[in-house]
Write an enzyme that holds these catalytic residues in place. Structure first.
Site, PDB file in Angstrom:
ATOM      1  N   GLY A  37      12.066  -8.948 -64.213  1.00 50.93           N
ATOM      2  CA  GLY A  37      11.505  -8.922 -65.555  1.00 50.93           C
ATOM      3  C   GLY A  37      11.595 -10.233 -66.310  1.00 50.93           C
ATOM      4  N   CYS A  38      10.668 -10.464 -67.215  1.00 53.47           N
ATOM      5  CA  CYS A  38      10.663 -11.606 -68.132  1.00 53.47           C
ATOM      6  C   CYS A  38      10.641 -12.954 -67.399  1.00 53.47           C
ATOM      7  CB  CYS A  38      11.837 -11.573 -69.092  1.00 53.47           C
ATOM      8  SG  CYS A  38      11.814 -10.193 -70.235  1.00 53.47           S
TER       9      CYS A  38
END
Length: 365
Positions: free
Chosen positions: A12-13
């Protein structure tokens, strides 16, 4: 339909950063391009950039970047600012209309200086005065958000993919000596304009990949000192923790890193340098509520430098590269190669090991 394990969500991210040790100012196009190969790390619910050195003509003034939900809210907030600051420039932040970015609020900036008469009567230094103003607007004025408040720097964020947000804000027309970037993949908080990264206070900015399991403990501690988390995401508290440790407590960057990514007690006990052991024992004992637990990699921006930091278990990816006077940081090497194809000395910092890069002394005047 793809099932769990077939969908690529690589931790994620996305985060990225670049800085010139010589203080050379670089177009925002490079940092925007760095986010393209990390597209799958975002889901279109938030992204943004922080840039340092972009307002040399207003470098003595605080640059307030703000979101408003209506013209009436902007007028009300502007009246409040005029009571507390000299406003030397007030203008809409230029943007490009593109189909990928929609439902934008009113996006405004003010270059301001605190009124000296109020500083004297309130017996505050100007940084504390600015912080209190930001907190008051963000907690007491519905529909108004200060999302950037430093000198000679600014944050640009939105709901969307970061590579589109860079185009939307015309970052190719800005030049700064240091840039950070974030592509968001929110897991348990909403995607909205104020909740996109970076999070800033004064000239401090934070981009973060991960999840803070200690958020409630961290938040409650910071609220005792006047900080209010209003932007509906855990990352906001990291910015306030660093402001508290650096500006209010006077810690060094290395010491602040040793608070938020503190070594395990067993690691401290095994240190052979007794002075270093004593220091880390003191920091863990003095600031136990500011230890950040959970997986994270962050890039912390400030006037004159950057600090990159992983959680102490290295549960999120982060790599660093160099080329001449430039230092590059990103979640993936591919992003560094997008900024500088010939980058050298690519390496991954250890968990809890801060990477601190500063512009050469005397370069920024």
């Amino acid at each position: 339909m793809k099932i769990e394990g077939q969908v690529r969500i690589p931790s994620g991210c996305a985060i990225a950063a670049m800085i010139s040790r010589e203080g050379n100012r670089i177009s925002g196009e490079a940092i925007t391009n760095a986010m393209k190969p990390m597209h799958d790390r975002s889901n279109g619910l938030g992204g943004g950039f922080a840039a340092y050195g972009i307002y040399p003509e207003y470098k003595e003034f605080y640059a307030f970047h703000m979101f408003f939900d209506s013209r009436a809210t902007r007028k009300e907030c502007e009246a409040f600012l005029k009571e507390r600051f000299e406003i030397v420039q007030s203008e809409i932040i230029p943007t490009r209309k593109i189909p990928e970015i929609t439902d934008e609020p009113i996006i405004w900036r003010y270059f301001v200086a605190p009124l000296k008469s109020l500083l004297t009567s309130m017996q505050l230094d100007e940084k504390e005065y600015v912080v209190r103003t930001v907190m008051k607007i963000n907690t007491k004025m519905p529909g108004a958000y200060v999302f950037s408040s430093g000198k000679n720097m600014g944050t640009f964020k939105a709901v969307g993919y970061p590579e589109d947000i860079g185009v939307f804000y015309k970052l190719d027309e800005y030049r700064g000596y240091s840039w950070t970037a974030h592509g968001r993949y929110p897991t348990n908080t909403p995607g909205w304009w104020g909740g996109a990264h970076p999070f800033t206070l004064l000239d401090y900015s934070v981009v973060h990949n991960g999840e803070i399991s200690s958020y409630d403990a961290n938040r409650r501690f910071m609220e005792m000192f006047g900080y209010q988390c209003t932007l509906q995401t855990d990352t906001e508290v990291i910015t306030y923790i660093l402001d508290y440790l650096l500006r209010r407590q006077g810690l060094t960057l290395g010491e602040a890193a040793s608070v938020i990514a503190a070594p395990f007690w067993s690691t401290i006990a095994s240190k052979t340098d007794l002075k270093d052991q004593k220091k880390h024992t003191y920091l863990r004992t003095m600031f136990p509520s500011l230890l950040i637990t959970g997986p994270f990699s962050i890039v912390f921006g400030f006037n004159g430098g950057l600090m990159a930091l992983n959680d102490r278990l290295k549960l999120r990816s982060m790599v660093v590269g160099e080329k001449k006077d430039m230092v590059y940081i990103a979640s993936e090497e591919t992003a560094i190669r997008a900024m500088e194809p010939e980058a050298e000395n690519i390496w991954a910092p250890a968990g809890g090991e801060p990477v601190i890069v500063t512009v050469k002394e005397g370069v920024l005047v």
